[in-house]
Scaffold this motif. Structure first.
Motif, PDB file in Angstrom:
ATOM      1  N   PHE A 141       0.922  -1.244   0.311  1.00 52.06           N
ATOM      2  CA  PHE A 141       0.080  -0.026  -0.290  1.00 52.06           C
ATOM      3  C   PHE A 141       0.781   0.859  -0.140  1.00 52.06           C
ATOM      4  O   PHE A 141       0.677   2.130  -0.608  1.00 52.06           O
ATOM      5  N   GLU A 142       2.440   1.436   0.633  1.00 54.34           N
ATOM      6  CA  GLU A 142       3.116   1.862   0.550  1.00 54.34           C
ATOM      7  C   GLU A 142       3.371   2.241  -1.020  1.00 54.34           C
ATOM      8  O   GLU A 142       3.510   3.704  -1.827  1.00 54.34           O
ATOM      9  N   ALA A 153      -1.658   4.437   3.223  1.00 53.55           N
ATOM     10  CA  ALA A 153      -1.128   3.457   3.465  1.00 53.55           C
ATOM     11  C   ALA A 153      -1.877   2.224   4.764  1.00 53.55           C
ATOM     12  O   ALA A 153      -1.640   1.433   4.558  1.00 53.55           O
TER      13      ALA A 153
END
Length: 213
Positions: A141-142, A153
Protein backbone atom coordinates in the motif's frame (compact mmCIF):
# COMPACT_ATOMS: atom_id res chain seq x y z
CA UNK A 1 4.09 4.62 -17.32
CA UNK A 2 6.74 5.39 -14.72
CA UNK A 3 8.49 2.62 -12.84
CA UNK A 4 6.92 3.60 -9.49
CA UNK A 5 3.48 3.67 -11.10
CA UNK A 6 4.02 0.19 -12.54
CA UNK A 7 5.05 -1.06 -9.10
CA UNK A 8 1.93 0.48 -7.58
CA UNK A 9 -0.35 -1.10 -10.19
CA UNK A 10 1.35 -4.48 -9.75
CA UNK A 11 1.07 -4.26 -5.96
CA UNK A 12 -2.63 -3.38 -6.11
CA UNK A 13 -3.26 -6.24 -8.53
CA UNK A 14 -1.41 -8.71 -6.31
CA UNK A 15 -3.25 -7.59 -3.18
CA UNK A 16 -6.63 -7.81 -4.93
CA UNK A 17 -5.84 -11.25 -6.33
CA UNK A 18 -4.68 -12.64 -2.98
CA UNK A 19 -7.69 -11.32 -1.08
CA UNK A 20 -10.13 -12.48 -3.80
CA UNK A 21 -8.52 -15.93 -3.84
CA UNK A 22 -8.78 -16.23 -0.08
CA UNK A 23 -12.45 -15.15 0.02
CA UNK A 24 -13.31 -17.45 -2.89
CA UNK A 25 -11.66 -20.48 -1.26
CA UNK A 26 -13.28 -19.71 2.10
CA UNK A 27 -16.78 -19.54 0.57
CA UNK A 28 -16.15 -22.63 -1.55
CA UNK A 29 -14.98 -24.71 1.40
CA UNK A 30 -17.77 -23.38 3.63
CA UNK A 31 -20.32 -24.58 1.07
CA UNK A 32 -18.89 -27.92 -0.05
CA UNK A 33 -16.21 -29.14 2.37
CA UNK A 34 -16.19 -27.32 5.73
CA UNK A 35 -12.71 -27.16 7.27
CA UNK A 36 -11.48 -26.53 10.84
CA UNK A 37 -11.27 -22.81 11.52
CA UNK A 38 -7.53 -22.94 12.28
CA UNK A 39 -6.98 -24.07 8.68
CA UNK A 40 -7.87 -20.60 7.43
CA UNK A 41 -5.23 -18.99 9.65
CA UNK A 42 -2.62 -21.19 7.99
CA UNK A 43 -4.07 -20.33 4.58
CA UNK A 44 -3.70 -16.62 5.34
CA UNK A 45 -0.04 -17.19 6.18
CA UNK A 46 0.61 -19.22 3.02
CA UNK A 47 -1.01 -16.57 0.81
CA UNK A 48 0.84 -13.79 2.63
CA UNK A 49 4.12 -15.65 2.10
CA UNK A 50 3.31 -15.95 -1.61
CA UNK A 51 2.54 -12.23 -1.75
CA UNK A 52 5.75 -11.43 0.12
CA UNK A 53 7.83 -13.59 -2.26
CA UNK A 54 6.22 -11.98 -5.31
CA UNK A 55 6.81 -8.47 -3.99
CA UNK A 56 10.40 -9.40 -3.15
CA UNK A 57 11.00 -10.50 -6.74
CA UNK A 58 9.30 -7.58 -8.48
CA UNK A 59 10.06 -4.70 -6.10
CA UNK A 60 13.35 -3.53 -4.52
CA UNK A 61 12.72 -4.70 -0.95
CA UNK A 62 15.40 -4.84 1.72
CA UNK A 63 15.46 -6.27 5.24
CA UNK A 64 16.06 -2.80 6.67
CA UNK A 65 13.07 -1.33 4.83
CA UNK A 66 11.01 -4.31 6.00
CA UNK A 67 11.97 -3.46 9.58
CA UNK A 68 13.67 -6.81 10.23
CA UNK A 69 17.30 -5.70 10.38
CA UNK A 70 17.44 -2.41 12.25
CA UNK A 71 19.96 -0.49 14.39
CA UNK A 72 20.02 -1.38 18.08
CA UNK A 73 18.56 1.96 19.13
CA UNK A 74 15.64 1.51 16.77
CA UNK A 75 15.10 -2.04 18.02
CA UNK A 76 15.16 -0.84 21.64
CA UNK A 77 12.68 1.98 20.98
CA UNK A 78 10.36 -0.34 19.09
CA UNK A 79 10.41 -3.01 21.80
CA UNK A 80 9.97 -0.35 24.50
CA UNK A 81 6.90 1.13 22.80
CA UNK A 82 5.50 -2.31 22.01
CA UNK A 83 6.13 -3.41 25.58
CA UNK A 84 4.43 -0.33 27.06
CA UNK A 85 1.38 -0.82 24.86
CA UNK A 86 1.36 -4.51 25.81
CA UNK A 87 1.34 -3.63 29.51
CA UNK A 88 -1.54 -1.22 28.94
CA UNK A 89 -3.48 -3.97 27.15
CA UNK A 90 -2.84 -6.51 29.93
CA UNK A 91 -3.96 -3.88 32.45
CA UNK A 92 -7.22 -3.49 30.52
CA UNK A 93 -7.68 -7.27 30.55
CA UNK A 94 -7.16 -7.38 34.32
CA UNK A 95 -9.70 -4.59 34.88
CA UNK A 96 -12.21 -6.27 32.59
CA UNK A 97 -11.73 -9.59 34.39
CA UNK A 98 -12.25 -7.94 37.78
CA UNK A 99 -15.41 -6.22 36.58
CA UNK A 100 -16.78 -9.45 35.17
CA UNK A 101 -16.24 -11.23 38.46
CA UNK A 102 -15.42 -14.85 39.09
CA UNK A 103 -16.66 -17.70 36.93
CA UNK A 104 -17.29 -21.03 38.70
CA UNK A 105 -14.54 -23.52 37.85
CA UNK A 106 -12.47 -20.96 35.98
CA UNK A 107 -9.25 -19.48 37.43
CA UNK A 108 -8.61 -15.74 37.27
CA UNK A 109 -5.53 -16.34 35.11
CA UNK A 110 -4.19 -19.52 33.54
CA UNK A 111 -1.43 -20.36 31.07
CA UNK A 112 -2.92 -23.81 30.45
CA UNK A 113 -3.06 -24.32 26.69
CA UNK A 114 -5.39 -27.33 26.72
CA UNK A 115 -3.65 -28.88 23.74
CA UNK A 116 -4.24 -25.88 21.51
CA UNK A 117 -1.36 -26.14 19.01
CA UNK A 118 -2.09 -22.67 17.58
CA UNK A 119 -1.57 -21.05 20.98
CA UNK A 120 1.48 -23.23 21.71
CA UNK A 121 3.19 -21.88 18.60
CA UNK A 122 1.82 -18.34 18.79
CA UNK A 123 5.15 -16.91 19.93
CA UNK A 124 6.37 -17.83 16.43
CA UNK A 125 3.15 -17.15 14.54
CA UNK A 126 2.67 -13.59 15.84
CA UNK A 127 6.10 -12.30 14.67
CA UNK A 128 5.68 -14.03 11.31
CA UNK A 129 2.24 -12.49 10.82
CA UNK A 130 3.58 -9.05 11.67
CA UNK A 131 6.48 -9.40 9.25
CA UNK A 132 4.05 -10.42 6.52
CA UNK A 133 1.48 -7.76 7.42
CA UNK A 134 4.06 -4.98 7.38
CA UNK A 135 6.46 -6.14 4.66
CA UNK A 136 3.71 -7.40 2.35
CA UNK A 137 0.44 -5.59 3.02
CA UNK A 138 1.70 -2.26 4.34
CA UNK A 139 4.65 -2.15 1.96
CA UNK A 140 2.36 -2.80 -1.01
CA UNK A 141 0.00 0.00 0.00
CA UNK A 142 2.97 2.33 0.49
CA UNK A 143 3.83 1.67 -3.15
CA UNK A 144 0.22 2.19 -4.20
CA UNK A 145 -0.04 5.54 -2.41
CA UNK A 146 3.46 6.55 -3.48
CA UNK A 147 4.70 6.84 0.14
CA UNK A 148 3.19 10.32 0.22
CA UNK A 149 0.21 9.24 2.31
CA UNK A 150 1.52 6.95 5.07
CA UNK A 151 -1.68 7.20 7.13
CA UNK A 152 -3.78 6.09 4.18
CA UNK A 153 -1.44 3.14 3.66
CA UNK A 154 -1.76 2.16 7.33
CA UNK A 155 -5.57 2.37 7.23
CA UNK A 156 -5.82 0.44 3.96
CA UNK A 157 -3.50 -2.31 5.21
CA UNK A 158 -5.48 -2.52 8.48
CA UNK A 159 -8.74 -2.97 6.60
CA UNK A 160 -7.16 -5.66 4.41
CA UNK A 161 -5.73 -7.43 7.46
CA UNK A 162 -9.19 -7.35 9.04
CA UNK A 163 -10.79 -8.73 5.86
CA UNK A 164 -8.50 -11.77 6.00
CA UNK A 165 -10.16 -12.64 9.35
CA UNK A 166 -13.66 -12.84 7.84
CA UNK A 167 -13.90 -16.54 8.70
CA UNK A 168 -13.76 -15.67 12.42
CA UNK A 169 -16.74 -13.31 12.22
CA UNK A 170 -17.29 -9.56 12.15
CA UNK A 171 -16.09 -8.98 15.72
CA UNK A 172 -12.70 -10.55 15.01
CA UNK A 173 -12.42 -8.63 11.75
CA UNK A 174 -12.86 -5.34 13.63
CA UNK A 175 -10.42 -6.34 16.39
CA UNK A 176 -7.80 -7.48 13.86
CA UNK A 177 -8.16 -4.20 11.95
CA UNK A 178 -7.81 -2.17 15.16
CA UNK A 179 -4.69 -4.12 16.14
CA UNK A 180 -3.25 -3.56 12.68
CA UNK A 181 -3.93 0.18 12.98
CA UNK A 182 -1.94 0.36 16.21
CA UNK A 183 0.94 -1.80 14.97
CA UNK A 184 0.87 0.14 11.70
CA UNK A 185 1.35 3.37 13.62
CA UNK A 186 4.16 1.78 15.63
CA UNK A 187 5.85 0.46 12.49
CA UNK A 188 5.55 3.80 10.69
CA UNK A 189 7.08 5.54 13.72
CA UNK A 190 10.11 3.26 14.17
CA UNK A 191 10.26 1.20 10.96
CA UNK A 192 10.89 -1.90 13.08
CA UNK A 193 8.65 -4.96 13.11
CA UNK A 194 9.70 -6.43 16.47
CA UNK A 195 7.78 -4.07 18.75
CA UNK A 196 4.74 -4.74 16.57
CA UNK A 197 5.29 -8.48 16.98
CA UNK A 198 5.46 -8.13 20.78
CA UNK A 199 2.16 -6.25 20.88
CA UNK A 200 0.56 -8.68 18.42
CA UNK A 201 1.59 -11.63 20.62
CA UNK A 202 0.20 -9.97 23.75
CA UNK A 203 -3.15 -9.15 22.13
CA UNK A 204 -3.52 -12.62 20.62
CA UNK A 205 -2.28 -14.76 23.52
CA UNK A 206 -3.31 -13.22 26.84
CA UNK A 207 -7.10 -12.68 26.42
CA UNK A 208 -7.62 -16.46 26.58
CA UNK A 209 -5.41 -16.62 29.67
CA UNK A 210 -7.88 -14.30 31.43
CA UNK A 211 -10.86 -16.32 30.23
CA UNK A 212 -11.92 -14.20 27.25
CA UNK A 213 -12.78 -16.10 24.10
Amino acid sequence: MKLEERKAVASLGLLSAVLALYLFFWKLSETFFPLPIHFYARLIEVLALALFATLAVFTPMSFSEMGILVPRRTLFRSLLLGGMLSLVFVGILIQARLLRGGVPGQPFFSLALSGDIARCTYFLVAPMQEVLAKSALLYAFELIFGRRHPRAAVVASALSFGAFHVVYGFRMMVLAALLSLVTGWLFHRERCVWGCALLHFTCGFFPACFGFA
